[in-house]
Scaffold this motif. Structure first.
Motif, PDB file in Angstrom:
ATOM      1  N   PHE A  52     -16.901  -8.531  53.962  1.00  0.00           N
ATOM      2  CA  PHE A  52     -16.620  -8.710  55.389  1.00  0.00           C
ATOM      3  C   PHE A  52     -17.960  -8.718  56.128  1.00  0.00           C
ATOM      4  CE2 PHE A  52     -15.376  -7.637  59.702  1.00  0.00           C
ATOM      5  CZ  PHE A  52     -14.389  -8.586  59.881  1.00  0.00           C
ATOM      6  N   ASN A  53     -18.526  -9.885  56.226  1.00  0.00           N
ATOM      7  CA  ASN A  53     -19.874 -10.005  56.799  1.00  0.00           C
ATOM      8  C   ASN A  53     -19.805 -10.745  58.130  1.00  0.00           C
ATOM      9  OD1 ASN A  53     -19.276 -12.572  55.968  1.00  0.00           O
ATOM     10  ND2 ASN A  53     -20.640 -12.522  54.204  1.00  0.00           N
ATOM     11  N   ARG A  54     -20.970 -11.015  58.672  1.00  0.00           N
ATOM     12  CA  ARG A  54     -21.044 -11.670  59.981  1.00  0.00           C
ATOM     13  C   ARG A  54     -20.351 -13.036  59.950  1.00  0.00           C
ATOM     14  NH1 ARG A  54     -21.459 -10.154  64.966  1.00  0.00           N
ATOM     15  NH2 ARG A  54     -23.151  -8.728  64.407  1.00  0.00           N
TER      16      ARG A  54
ATOM     17  N   ASN B  68     -32.265 -17.956  60.926  1.00  0.00           N
ATOM     18  CA  ASN B  68     -33.204 -18.513  59.948  1.00  0.00           C
ATOM     19  C   ASN B  68     -33.104 -17.665  58.673  1.00  0.00           C
ATOM     20  OD1 ASN B  68     -36.860 -19.092  60.147  1.00  0.00           O
ATOM     21  ND2 ASN B  68     -35.315 -20.028  58.870  1.00  0.00           N
ATOM     22  N   VAL B  69     -32.676 -18.300  57.566  1.00  0.00           N
ATOM     23  CA  VAL B  69     -32.597 -17.527  56.315  1.00  0.00           C
ATOM     24  C   VAL B  69     -33.642 -18.006  55.318  1.00  0.00           C
ATOM     25  CG1 VAL B  69     -30.181 -16.786  56.417  1.00  0.00           C
ATOM     26  CG2 VAL B  69     -30.758 -18.976  55.388  1.00  0.00           C
ATOM     27  N   PHE B  70     -34.069 -17.054  54.520  1.00  0.00           N
ATOM     28  CA  PHE B  70     -35.041 -17.280  53.458  1.00  0.00           C
ATOM     29  C   PHE B  70     -34.461 -16.641  52.206  1.00  0.00           C
ATOM     30  CE2 PHE B  70     -37.067 -16.743  57.537  1.00  0.00           C
ATOM     31  CZ  PHE B  70     -38.003 -17.767  57.615  1.00  0.00           C
ATOM     32  N   SER B  71     -34.348 -17.403  51.137  1.00  0.00           N
ATOM     33  CA  SER B  71     -33.728 -16.844  49.928  1.00  0.00           C
ATOM     34  C   SER B  71     -34.491 -17.307  48.696  1.00  0.00           C
ATOM     35  CB  SER B  71     -32.273 -17.293  49.827  1.00  0.00           C
ATOM     36  OG  SER B  71     -31.674 -16.720  48.688  1.00  0.00           O
ATOM     37  N   LEU B  72     -34.776 -16.364  47.823  1.00  0.00           N
ATOM     38  CA  LEU B  72     -35.496 -16.691  46.594  1.00  0.00           C
ATOM     39  C   LEU B  72     -34.465 -16.918  45.486  1.00  0.00           C
ATOM     40  CD1 LEU B  72     -38.487 -16.920  45.734  1.00  0.00           C
ATOM     41  CD2 LEU B  72     -38.266 -14.619  44.772  1.00  0.00           C
ATOM     42  N   PRO B  73     -34.355 -18.160  44.983  1.00  0.00           N
ATOM     43  CA  PRO B  73     -33.290 -18.451  44.017  1.00  0.00           C
ATOM     44  C   PRO B  73     -33.307 -17.546  42.789  1.00  0.00           C
ATOM     45  CG  PRO B  73     -34.235 -20.482  44.835  1.00  0.00           C
ATOM     46  CD  PRO B  73     -35.093 -19.369  45.380  1.00  0.00           C
ATOM     47  N   SER B  74     -34.483 -17.192  42.297  1.00  0.00           N
ATOM     48  CA  SER B  74     -34.524 -16.446  41.030  1.00  0.00           C
ATOM     49  C   SER B  74     -34.045 -15.008  41.177  1.00  0.00           C
ATOM     50  CB  SER B  74     -35.940 -16.461  40.450  1.00  0.00           C
ATOM     51  OG  SER B  74     -36.838 -15.867  41.358  1.00  0.00           O
ATOM     52  N   SER B  75     -34.118 -14.445  42.375  1.00  0.00           N
ATOM     53  CA  SER B  75     -33.743 -13.034  42.541  1.00  0.00           C
ATOM     54  C   SER B  75     -32.572 -12.834  43.505  1.00  0.00           C
ATOM     55  CB  SER B  75     -34.942 -12.245  43.063  1.00  0.00           C
ATOM     56  OG  SER B  75     -35.225 -12.631  44.403  1.00  0.00           O
ATOM     57  N   ASN B  76     -32.175 -13.885  44.207  1.00  0.00           N
ATOM     58  CA  ASN B  76     -31.156 -13.800  45.266  1.00  0.00           C
ATOM     59  C   ASN B  76     -31.616 -12.967  46.466  1.00  0.00           C
ATOM     60  OD1 ASN B  76     -28.917 -15.247  43.996  1.00  0.00           O
ATOM     61  ND2 ASN B  76     -28.926 -13.559  42.549  1.00  0.00           N
ATOM     62  N   ARG B  77     -32.874 -12.483  46.460  1.00  0.00           N
ATOM     63  CA  ARG B  77     -33.349 -11.744  47.629  1.00  0.00           C
ATOM     64  C   ARG B  77     -33.272 -12.683  48.834  1.00  0.00           C
ATOM     65  NH1 ARG B  77     -39.446  -9.231  48.589  1.00  0.00           N
ATOM     66  NH2 ARG B  77     -39.181  -8.739  50.800  1.00  0.00           N
ATOM     67  N   THR B  78     -32.617 -12.200  49.875  1.00  0.00           N
ATOM     68  CA  THR B  78     -32.373 -13.059  51.037  1.00  0.00           C
ATOM     69  C   THR B  78     -32.617 -12.272  52.313  1.00  0.00           C
ATOM     70  OG1 THR B  78     -30.675 -14.236  49.780  1.00  0.00           O
ATOM     71  CG2 THR B  78     -30.656 -14.543  52.156  1.00  0.00           C
ATOM     72  N   VAL B  79     -33.313 -12.914  53.256  1.00  0.00           N
ATOM     73  CA  VAL B  79     -33.608 -12.311  54.556  1.00  0.00           C
ATOM     74  C   VAL B  79     -33.131 -13.266  55.633  1.00  0.00           C
ATOM     75  CG1 VAL B  79     -35.508 -11.746  56.129  1.00  0.00           C
ATOM     76  CG2 VAL B  79     -35.574 -10.940  53.749  1.00  0.00           C
ATOM     77  N   GLN B  80     -32.501 -12.717  56.667  1.00  0.00           N
ATOM     78  CA  GLN B  80     -32.135 -13.551  57.814  1.00  0.00           C
ATOM     79  C   GLN B  80     -32.837 -13.026  59.060  1.00  0.00           C
ATOM     80  OE1 GLN B  80     -28.516 -15.877  59.839  1.00  0.00           O
ATOM     81  NE2 GLN B  80     -27.905 -14.066  58.757  1.00  0.00           N
ATOM     82  N   LEU B  81     -33.478 -13.925  59.778  1.00  0.00           N
ATOM     83  CA  LEU B  81     -34.124 -13.583  61.049  1.00  0.00           C
ATOM     84  C   LEU B  81     -33.351 -14.263  62.172  1.00  0.00           C
ATOM     85  CD1 LEU B  81     -37.897 -14.212  60.080  1.00  0.00           C
ATOM     86  CD2 LEU B  81     -36.555 -12.091  59.839  1.00  0.00           C
ATOM     87  N   LYS B  82     -33.318 -13.617  63.317  1.00  0.00           N
ATOM     88  CA  LYS B  82     -32.683 -14.226  64.493  1.00  0.00           C
ATOM     89  C   LYS B  82     -33.707 -14.279  65.616  1.00  0.00           C
ATOM     90  CE  LYS B  82     -28.295 -14.077  62.867  1.00  0.00           C
ATOM     91  NZ  LYS B  82     -27.004 -13.583  63.313  1.00  0.00           N
ATOM     92  N   PRO B 146     -27.120 -10.309  48.251  1.00  0.00           N
ATOM     93  CA  PRO B 146     -25.751  -9.890  47.943  1.00  0.00           C
ATOM     94  C   PRO B 146     -25.723  -8.468  47.391  1.00  0.00           C
ATOM     95  CG  PRO B 146     -26.186 -12.077  47.062  1.00  0.00           C
ATOM     96  CD  PRO B 146     -27.498 -11.544  47.564  1.00  0.00           C
ATOM     97  N   GLY B 147     -24.801  -7.670  47.870  1.00  0.00           N
ATOM     98  CA  GLY B 147     -24.699  -6.288  47.405  1.00  0.00           C
ATOM     99  C   GLY B 147     -24.365  -5.359  48.539  1.00  0.00           C
ATOM    100  N   PRO B 148     -24.344  -4.053  48.230  1.00  0.00           N
ATOM    101  CA  PRO B 148     -23.877  -3.084  49.228  1.00  0.00           C
ATOM    102  C   PRO B 148     -24.739  -3.046  50.487  1.00  0.00           C
ATOM    103  CG  PRO B 148     -24.686  -1.990  47.232  1.00  0.00           C
ATOM    104  CD  PRO B 148     -24.637  -3.443  46.935  1.00  0.00           C
ATOM    105  N   LYS B 149     -26.006  -3.438  50.392  1.00  0.00           N
ATOM    106  CA  LYS B 149     -26.874  -3.361  51.573  1.00  0.00           C
ATOM    107  C   LYS B 149     -26.916  -4.673  52.358  1.00  0.00           C
ATOM    108  CE  LYS B 149     -29.769   0.440  50.139  1.00  0.00           C
ATOM    109  NZ  LYS B 149     -31.113   0.944  49.894  1.00  0.00           N
ATOM    110  N   ALA B 150     -26.134  -5.661  51.936  1.00  0.00           N
ATOM    111  CA  ALA B 150     -26.137  -6.936  52.645  1.00  0.00           C
ATOM    112  C   ALA B 150     -25.763  -6.702  54.100  1.00  0.00           C
ATOM    113  CB  ALA B 150     -25.158  -7.901  51.985  1.00  0.00           C
ATOM    114  N   GLY B 151     -26.477  -7.327  55.001  1.00  0.00           N
ATOM    115  CA  GLY B 151     -26.171  -7.215  56.421  1.00  0.00           C
ATOM    116  C   GLY B 151     -26.897  -6.081  57.127  1.00  0.00           C
ATOM    117  N   GLU B 152     -27.550  -5.210  56.364  1.00  0.00           N
ATOM    118  CA  GLU B 152     -28.275  -4.105  57.021  1.00  0.00           C
ATOM    119  C   GLU B 152     -29.580  -4.616  57.606  1.00  0.00           C
ATOM    120  OE1 GLU B 152     -28.902  -0.754  54.498  1.00  0.00           O
ATOM    121  OE2 GLU B 152     -26.762  -0.368  54.240  1.00  0.00           O
ATOM    122  N   PRO B 153     -29.994  -4.025  58.743  1.00  0.00           N
ATOM    123  CA  PRO B 153     -31.289  -4.419  59.304  1.00  0.00           C
ATOM    124  C   PRO B 153     -32.409  -4.094  58.326  1.00  0.00           C
ATOM    125  CG  PRO B 153     -30.019  -3.135  60.888  1.00  0.00           C
ATOM    126  CD  PRO B 153     -29.301  -3.047  59.589  1.00  0.00           C
ATOM    127  N   LEU B 154     -33.412  -4.964  58.327  1.00  0.00           N
ATOM    128  CA  LEU B 154     -34.578  -4.690  57.493  1.00  0.00           C
ATOM    129  C   LEU B 154     -35.336  -3.511  58.066  1.00  0.00           C
ATOM    130  CD1 LEU B 154     -36.286  -8.136  56.760  1.00  0.00           C
ATOM    131  CD2 LEU B 154     -34.878  -6.767  55.228  1.00  0.00           C
TER     132      LEU B 154
END
Lengths: 446, 158
Positions: A52-54, B68-82, B146-154
């Motif tokens: 349940f995300n944005r 604006n999202v940035f995602s590294l395919p090999s690790s799935n590490r993803t950051v979104q900036l607004k 992706p994971g439990p911390k998805a959506g948390e502020p950096l």
């Protein structure tokens, strides 16, 4: 709509992940990556709901949805405009996406993270190709229409169920280039699928069973929908799912797994397609490969169409065998054979039959064999008919959907594989004969 | 706004996407051809192809709000900036080396994953004259791995 979604389905497989953009009530955009997009038809796709995300908050608050999809074959990019319709949490679509997601999760190291909560269904409002250079896509490995045309022509030339089964599996190899195939029939009464034919394995696995609902094949049967997975996942590996499912049933029976399933231990791509006829599940066609993402939407479409032809043809041949007349009673009595007797033991509770203490078969096929052998020993009878079996009270056929002819093929093949000296041979439409190489000693119970 | 780790991350071989919404809340997005960090991380400039981004650039001019999202395919590490102050600026030809380097980094990142090099290079093929730079001040930054911390502020954002 300028682009039809059916023509760009390679973009949906997530090989280059898609992007989804939504907007909140204040006009703030949000972006996320997609693990999969599921094709439904030319006006609908489904997206996986995992968190349940944005994105989901925005969608449920009425945001229109934009996707950016990219073809890994040509580099072409497409923007899709979608409108959310509903969420499905069970049923064919959900199970298709759940299985696919399990493969993706396993492949990306996300098995503990990705879990399908729902299939969000969207209407496609528009698709536009993003301007930009592209490269010519490589030719497809198979011309599916040609393969389908040739394969269905070959099915039409078969005069018996056995020929039909052999030809169907040959076609998957010759015409579609698929090397590992199983054909399983549905045992409605027992909620099981039994392997009737296979190609590409060291052991045929004929007679091996899968509970409906277990693994790719069992879920395909339960939902009557194709299930396709592009990456290896233990969640759907059949060895484990079959064992778990049988244990969960509470009727763990050692015979359930007495015949090992064939199958590639390291299958990465799996596709199971239901075989149906007149709204009944007849069986499942299963293909697999050790390559990632080996089967795509086109393979799925082609096999679904092929299975539809096969299902009708199976139905036709089974009925034709039943309509044949009883033969005139001019049969030859069984010749006397010599040698050490073969002990045949029958357990009535499960209709299981053992030859010299080795398990052979059970269920309806076991009951049929026991009736044939009893008549053979007591009356020296060697000629039988499908019609006669159907009215034989010892066999207790479950009904019109019992796939009697398929069970005779199963029995014949198990006997051949065991090389036990008992032979069934077709002698005409709806007729067959029994022969033995050794004297028989029939034993009831244990 | 961005710590040195995330500043380095968004300038590595990541997949970049930039979105903005129209008056009807319909978002449009384009693939980023690379990015640069300005004022020590207080502002970010993303390069997009004008020929692919007419709707996006129009939305940005209208609202200034971007994701604006940035995602590294090999690790799935993803950051979104607004950002809420995005502006469309002419592309500085001096930045073309950043675009070329980003394409090379991305190719190196995804080739081991099995993507055909020709296809990836086609995605990043562009001419300086076709590029625009969208500059904004990140006002929010989220982990979207992706994971439990998805959506948390950096950490360090806001």
């Amino acid at each position: 709509m300028s682009v039809r979604i059916e023509t760009i389905r390679e973009c949906l497989e997530g090989i280059i992940p898609g992007h989804i953009a939504t907007c909140d009530a204040e006009g703030m955009p949000n972006l996320a990556y997609l693990s999969q997009v599921q094709f439904i038809d030319n006006e609908h796709v489904a997206l996986s709901y995992q968190f349940f995300n944005r994105t989901r908050q925005n969608v449920l608050a009425g945001s229109p949805v934009r996707l950016l999809l990219t073809s890994h074959l040509s580099g072409a990019q497409y923007r899709l405009t979608l409108r959310y319709l509903r969420t499905e949490t069970a049923g064919p679509l959900f199970e298709q996406m759940k299985a696919k997601l399990a493969g993706i999760a396993s492949h990306t190291g996300m098995s503990d993270v990705f879990r399908l909560l729902g299939s969000d269904v969207y209407r496609i409002l528009g698709i536009e190709q993003v301007p930009g250079p592209t490269v010519p896509p490589p030719p497809p490995p198979v011309n599916y229409l040609t393969a389908l045309r040739r394969a269905t022509q070959r099915l039409a030339g078969c005069g018996t169920l056995e020929c039909l089964l052999e030809t169907a599996l040959d076609c998957l190899g010759d015409e579609f280039g698929i090397g590992h195939v199983m054909l399983l029939m549905h045992d409605d009464g027992r909620g099981r699928l039994y392997t009737l034919a296979s190609r590409g394995y060291p052991e045929s696995g004929i007679g091996s069973e899968i509970p409906v609902g277990a693994g790719v094949i069992g879920i395909c049967a339960r939902e009557r929908t194709p299930i396709r997975i592009g990456f290896m996942t233990s969640e759907y590996a059949y060895g484990r799912t079959v064992r778990d499912s049988i244990a969960a049933d509470g009727d763990a029976d050692a015979l359930e797994t007495a015949i090992p399933l064939p199958g590639l231990p390291d299958a990465r791509s799996q596709l199971a397609v239901p075989i149906t006829a007149f709204d009944r599940l007849t069986g499942v066609l299963y293909v697999e490969s050790i390559a990632d993402l080996h089967f795509g939407y086109d393979d799925e479409d082609a096999l679904v169409a092929f299975a539809a032809q096969l299902g009708l043809a199976i139905q036709h041949h089974q009925q034709a065998e039943e309509l044949a007349e009883e033969p005139l009673s001019s049969e030859n009595a069984a010749p006397v054979v010599a040698g050490s007797p073969l002990a045949v033991r029958h357990f009535g509770a499960t209709d299981s039959v053992f030859l010299d203490d080795d398990y052979l078969i059970k269920g309806v096929a076991g009951a049929i064999l026991w009736a044939l052998l009893t008549d053979f020993v007591e009356r020296r009878r060697t000629s039988f008919t499908n019609k006669g079996l159907r009215v034989d009270s010892r066999i207790r056929l479950p009904g019109v959907s019992d796939n009697l002819e398929a069970r005779l093929v199963l029995l014949q093949r198990r006997l051949e594989e065991r090389d036990a000296g008992i032979h069934l041979a077709k002698t005409g439409r709806g007729r067959f004969s029994l022969a033995v190489d050794r004297p028989l000693r029939l034993l009831e119970g244990g | 706004m961005l710590d040195s780790d995330n500043i380095a991350f968004i300038q590595s071989g990541v997949s970049i996407s930039l979105a903005a919404c129209g008056p009807d809340r319909l978002a449009s997005m384009s693939r980023g051809m690379g990015c640069k960090v300005l004022d020590g991380g207080r502002r970010v400039g993303v390069f997009v192809k004008r020929s692919q981004s007419a709707e996006l650039l129009e939305n940005i001019r209208r609202s200034g709000k971007v994701a604006n999202v940035f995602s590294l395919p090999s690790s799935n590490r993803t950051v979104q900036l607004k950002g809420v102050d995005a502006q469309v600026q002419p592309f500085d030809p001096a930045d073309f080396s950043i675009v070329e380097a980003h394409a090379a980094d991305f190719v190196a990142e995804v080739l081991p994953l099995g993507l055909p090099e020709e296809v990836v290079r086609t995605l990043f093929a562009c001419a300086a004259e076709d590029l625009a730079t969208v500059v904004y001040s990140p006002c929010a930054a989220f982990s979207q791995t992706p994971g439990p911390k998805a959506g948390e502020p950096l950490g360090g954002a806001r």
